[in-house]
Enzyme design. Sequence first.
Site, PDB file in Angstrom:
ATOM      1  CG  HIS A  91      -1.569   1.808   1.215  1.00 39.89           C
ATOM      2  ND1 HIS A  91      -2.715   1.605   0.476  1.00 39.89           N
ATOM      3  CD2 HIS A  91      -1.679   2.199   2.306  1.00 39.89           C
ATOM      4  CE1 HIS A  91      -3.373   2.662   0.350  1.00 39.89           C
ATOM      5  NE2 HIS A  91      -2.896   3.284   2.232  1.00 39.89           N
ATOM      6  CG  HIS A 100       0.263   9.864   1.948  1.00 45.39           C
ATOM      7  ND1 HIS A 100       0.131  10.829   3.421  1.00 45.39           N
ATOM      8  CD2 HIS A 100      -1.077  10.054   1.646  1.00 45.39           C
ATOM      9  CE1 HIS A 100      -1.199  10.388   3.095  1.00 45.39           C
ATOM     10  NE2 HIS A 100      -1.433   9.963   2.045  1.00 45.39           N
ATOM     11  CG  ASP A 151       1.016  10.263  -1.777  1.00 41.81           C
ATOM     12  OD1 ASP A 151       0.820  10.707  -1.376  1.00 41.81           O
ATOM     13  OD2 ASP A 151       3.022   9.752  -2.687  1.00 41.81           O
ATOM     14  CG  HIS A 152      -5.504   9.654  -2.344  1.00 42.31           C
ATOM     15  ND1 HIS A 152      -6.721  10.419  -1.732  1.00 42.31           N
ATOM     16  CD2 HIS A 152      -5.257   8.593  -1.950  1.00 42.31           C
ATOM     17  CE1 HIS A 152      -6.747   8.700  -0.716  1.00 42.31           C
ATOM     18  NE2 HIS A 152      -5.718   8.071  -0.677  1.00 42.31           N
TER      19      HIS A 152
END
Length: 332
Positions: free
Chosen positions: A215, A224, A251-252
């Site tokens: 993840h 992040h 991280d999106h």
Amino acid sequence: MACFFDYKTRAIMFLRLVVLLCMLVCSFAHLQRFEHPAKADGTLSFLVIGDWGRNGSFNQSQVAHQMGRIGEKLDIDFVISTGDNFYDNGLMGVNDPKFEESFTKVYTAKSLQKQWYSVLGNHDYRGDVEAQLSPVLRKIDSRWLCLRSFIVNAEIAEFFFVDTTPFVDKYLMDKDHTYNWQGLPSLKTYRTNILKDLDLALRESSAKWKIVIGHHAIRSAGYHGDTPELINHLLPVLKANNVDLYMNGHDHCLGHVTSQDSPIRFLTSGAGSKAWRGFVNSNYGKALKFFHDGQGFVSVELSQIDARIVFYDVFGEVLHKLSLSKDLHSAM
Ligand SMILES: *[C@@H]1O[C@H](CO)[C@@H](O)[C@H](O)[C@H]1NC(C)=O
Ligand SMILES: *[C@@H]1O[C@H](CO)[C@@H](O)[C@H](O)[C@H]1NC(C)=O
């Protein structure tokens, strides 16, 4: 010394003890393995998505629709989820309606009715963490398979899924959220065991492509950013074993980072729903090959000689392509 059992009984008891000990050691020390056949011509294709479960909102449904279209075109074999499967706090239990609202009812395209291999993200640890690992979910939707750390052997490629949340020290001190560490041995034991098991499994792997999924990013230019604990502990294991790709979410965004001291490519696919954080780490310089702050997903096609990786936005438009050649790699 008085002995209540004859020789034969004692021998049987001893053997039982040995078997029991072996079972205990094996169940803790080895990663569970799954076999996934490649296509008849030996190739493999799949999609990678992360950070998604929001009832279809924040463009999750739009991304799902485009995944269906690209999945059809590439005749994908499976889907990989890089974690943070259900927002905001994972599932509350195996009967949580979120599972169907955010998974079954969103990824409805025909091409996505394949096996999904998922890891847990930090948000998944804020709910009933073990619910996502439960076989009960597989009865509700047979595509679902989420375990802590496991291996998928797909002939030309071997996939090593690593539960990275227990590596990140700050969650232990997080005052705003409760993390559910249920089902894990001590975090120190967990880290030591997983690194040892991963190293062993990678060393024994004869697959053409070695891909590790977790993840948290090892290296990412997103909000992040890098995860120091993974740089210190996980990266050396990947470097020592000629891993080709490390793929993560957290991280999106979508991202592709290289590094000078290893051929490993660091790919972020964490753009399954909420995105647009408005941040990119400009210190990355030339190591940052590609970055997209918005929603999207990634496709990977593997053959014996090359890998073709494509990043798509919310409209399914191609944003970035990456090709790797196996001959080049094996010469290194
Ligand atoms: C999804 O819907 C459920 C109710 O069906 C609600 O409890 C939950 O907060 C929603 N989640 C998101 C991320 O919108
Ligand atoms: C959904 O995608 C469109 C196109 O990129 C974007 O303009 C919009 O802001 C996105 N919505 C959300 C909630 O991110």
